[in-house]
Design a protein around this motif. Structure first.
Motif, short mmCIF file in Angstrom:
data_model
loop_
_atom_site.label_atom_id
_atom_site.label_comp_id
_atom_site.label_asym_id
_atom_site.label_seq_id
_atom_site.Cartn_x
_atom_site.Cartn_y
_atom_site.Cartn_z
N PHE A 91 0.92 -1.14 0.05
CA PHE A 91 0.11 -0.08 0.09
C PHE A 91 0.99 1.27 -0.05
CE2 PHE A 91 -2.42 -3.50 2.38
CZ PHE A 91 -3.40 -3.62 1.47
N GLN A 92 -0.02 2.47 0.09
CA GLN A 92 0.89 3.52 -0.31
C GLN A 92 1.82 4.03 0.81
OE1 GLN A 92 -1.57 6.92 -1.38
NE2 GLN A 92 0.05 8.28 -1.49
N PHE A 93 1.21 3.86 2.11
CA PHE A 93 2.20 4.00 3.32
C PHE A 93 1.61 3.24 4.67
CE2 PHE A 93 -0.41 7.71 2.62
CZ PHE A 93 -1.39 7.62 3.46
N PHE A 94 2.81 3.15 5.54
CA PHE A 94 2.34 2.60 6.79
C PHE A 94 1.88 1.06 6.50
CE2 PHE A 94 1.06 6.93 8.15
CZ PHE A 94 2.49 7.10 8.48
N ASN A 95 2.76 0.41 5.91
CA ASN A 95 2.33 -0.88 5.79
C ASN A 95 2.84 -2.01 6.79
OD1 ASN A 95 1.43 -1.67 2.97
ND2 ASN A 95 2.84 -0.12 2.38
#
Ligand SMILES: Nc1ncnc2c1ncn2[C@@H]1O[C@H](COP(=O)(O)OP(=O)(O)O)[C@@H](O)[C@H]1O
Ligand SMILES: [Mg+2]
Lengths: 221, 391
Positions: A91-95
């Motif tokens: 995903f885009q961030f905080f995976n």
């Protein structure tokens, strides 16, 4: 061979009493080993498409085939198992799990899948993404680009047939973005990994084998 | 897909130990709640046990003969004694006379219970005369020696060798020398008892060959049910009570103490469980996105449920185990070092009952796990899409 195929895929959401048609009849076919970029304006249904093919959500109508199997109406436990074994998400961030170290993050899906030698494999994968020297760092101790590379390493643990990446570089500077895409290219070229990536950037999209353009919930040209 | 417990435990452990401070505080609350159950109930068991022991050791025998209804004394003591002596398992017996009187010293007077007994018989039957805290015991032929119970001696400022005036219910007044001071731990007894030889009481009360009670010691206290009817028939007496009947009164307030202590320990435990529940709940709310990612990665609802229930279980296992140890050590400490309760003026000691230990362990653990159920359900129901895209 066709690895992902969708037939007249539709998805609508109810916003109060208003029906929002996120996908309005999408027919796609993606070959095994292809590196595909999905592009299109914001709100045109790219994420929705990725979530449906990744079995995170169920379509309103239409069918999804993975390797020729109809996975549209699998129950939630089956879908979870399928995701674990066949699909990797970025995903885009905080995976990442912030209480686990880089190494543990990569090990985790392999432990879930009871894969033997998962420690060695995790080290190999982190070497592959160039983070072999950060094994015991916490996600908060590395940069955003490095975090995305750890996510990619993690998604590869169970040798998934498909990698789905939703704006994986959306939060990164140009240099880190290029590194990520080069990593994708390498995986695709050297390991024949099928990759479907959503991006806004024409440069990044241009590095894929093929671009699928979305517009208003359908595939445009 | 079944739940892979090993992976669930792996994640639970990492998650729970991440915040040391919270972990320590929550665990501490379970430790204290568990230890509290053991200690409070152990003290109550100790108090009840002491009361029963005291009663059996000083005030009653295995079997006790009382006068017939509407009679003050058992008559024909001599014949009854002979018959008792002939019974096989009767190890000893002690006839006693009780009467009322007023004991005075230096202008202070306290109404007292006069307990007259034959010291030789009494010694073979009960431990009453071993409860001397100072001085020496009386002999059966002493004519002006008495023993005084501890609180009575304090109230009248009496010490060994002092003279005290005793007025009998018959009107007779006589001066006695205090030969010893007795303390049994029984409040009533210690507050007002004067002990004198049986013969002296006979003389002063103008009676003979009688008793208010005969205490009987059997070679085995479990034989009371066999001997009770036998003695009633042989001795021609109607009122015989076993030691169990004599201590029944204890169970009444024992029950009320027990329910009080259960409430106290229950409140502590519920408070601990609520804090476990809240901490895990907050953690779940905090981690929605990560739970979504975990599901996207391929874990099912049951796995997520297990992860958070295991967190409660980890709190439970560690907290209950240390709580058990702390409770055990405290009980052992109070067993060895009784303390004086200022209000009731009694020595309180604890008693270790293994059963209490099992109950504390099972109940604490079960309640802690239960506290994790709601947050775990909440976590398992997190919707992937909503959690990841925050819609
Ligand atoms: N959970 C949801 N509830 C309601 N509407 C949604 C939801 N998810 C997406 N949408 C709507 O569906 C459309 C497509 O969204 P999305 O697939 O996220 O677009 P993209 O990723 O191309 O920007 C948008 O109009 C969006 O507002
Ligand atoms: Mg999107």
């Amino acid at each position: 061979m066709e690895i992902i195929k969708t037939n007249n895929l539709k998805k609508s959401y109810m916003l109060g009493k208003v029906e929002v048609k996120a996908l309005n009849g999408v027919d796609t076919s993606i070959e095994q080993g292809e590196f595909v970029a999905i592009m299109g304006p914001s709100g045109c249904g790219k994420s929705t498409f990725l979530n449906l093919t990744g079995m995170l959500d169920i379509p309103t109508s239409g069918e999804i085939y993975i390797e020729g199997n109809d996975v549209t109406n699998m129950n939630s436990n089956k879908r979870a198992e399928y995701r674990l074994k066949y699909i990797g998400f970025i995903f885009q961030f905080f995976n990442l799990f912030n209480e686990l170290t880089v190494m543990e993050n990569v090990m985790f899906p392999m432990m879930l899948n009871k894969r033997p030698n998962y420690k060695e494999r995790a080290k190999e994968l982190l070497d592959l993404v160039g983070l072999g020297d950060r094994l015991n760092h916490l996600p908060s101790e590395i940069s955003g680009g490095q975090q995305q590379r750890v996510t990619i390493a993690r998604s590869l643990g169970n040798d998934p047939k498909i990698l789905l990446a939703d704006e994986p570089t959306g939060n990164l500077d140009t240099k880190s973005s290029i590194e990520i895409i080069e990593l994708f290219r390498k995986l695709n070229r050297e390991q024949g990994q099928t990759i479907v990536m959503v991006t806004h950037s024409p440069e990044i999209g241009g590095m894929a084998d093929r671009i699928i353009h979305f517009r208003d919930g359908t595939i445009g040209n | 897909m079944s739940v892979d417990l090993r992976s669930a435990l792996f994640y639970s452990r990492k998650d729970i130990f991440k915040n040391r401070k919270v972990f320590i505080i929550i665990t501490l609350s379970i430790i204290l709640a568990t230890a509290n159950i053991i200690v409070i109930n152990g003290l109550v068991d100790g108090m009840i046990g002491d009361l029963v022991d005291n009663t059996i050791q000083s005030s009653v025998g295995h079997l006790n003969i009382y006068p017939d209804d509407n009679e003050r004394f058992i008559e024909g003591l001599g014949i009854k004694e002979q018959k008792l002596a002939a019974l096989k398992d009767v190890e000893a017996y002690s006839p006693r006379i009780s009467a009322t009187g007023v004991l005075s010293n230096k202008g202070l007077s306290v109404s007292s219970t006069i307990l007259a007994l034959n010291p030789d018989n009494e010694r073979k039957t009960t431990k009453l005369l071993e409860k001397l805290v100072r001085g020496t015991a009386i002999n059966s032929n002493d004519k002006n020696a008495i023993l005084v119970s501890s609180r009575l001696a304090e109230d009248l400022k009496l010490d060994i060798g002092d003279e005290a005036t005793l007025a009998f219910e018959t009107g007779v007044v006589k001066v006695y020398v205090v030969k010893g001071i007795v303390r049994t731990g029984n409040l009533d007894f210690d507050g007002s008892t004067v002990i004198m030889p049986l013969n002296e009481a006979y003389r002063q009360l103008g009676i003979d060959n009688m008793a208010s009670i005969i205490l009987i010691k059997l070679s085995d206290k479990s034989m009371t049910e066999i001997y009770k009817p036998m003695i009633m028939q042989n001795l021609d007496v109607n009122n015989v009570k076993t030691w169990k009947q004599e201590t029944e009164f204890v169970s009444n307030f024992a029950n009320s103490w027990r329910s009080t202590s259960s409430v106290i320990s229950g409140v502590g435990l519920i408070a601990a469980a609520i804090s476990v529940g809240i901490v895990i709940y907050i953690n779940v709310i905090h981690k929605k996105r990560q739970i979504g990612i975990m599901k996207a990665m391929g874990t099912n609802d049951a796995f997520i449920f297990t992860v958070f229930l295991m967190e409660a279980a980890i709190f439970g296992i560690i907290g209950v185990f240390i709580g058990d140890c702390l409770g055990y050590l405290s009980i052992r400490y109070f067993e060895a070092n009784p303390f004086l309760d200022a209000i009731s003026q009694t020595w309180i000691s604890a008693r270790f009952e293994p059963q209490l230990f099992y109950i504390a362990t099972i109940v604490s653990f079960a309640v802690t796990i239960l506290a994790g159920v709601y947050p775990a359900i909440k976590a398992s129901r997190v919707e992937i899409i909503k959690a990841i895209w925050g819609t």
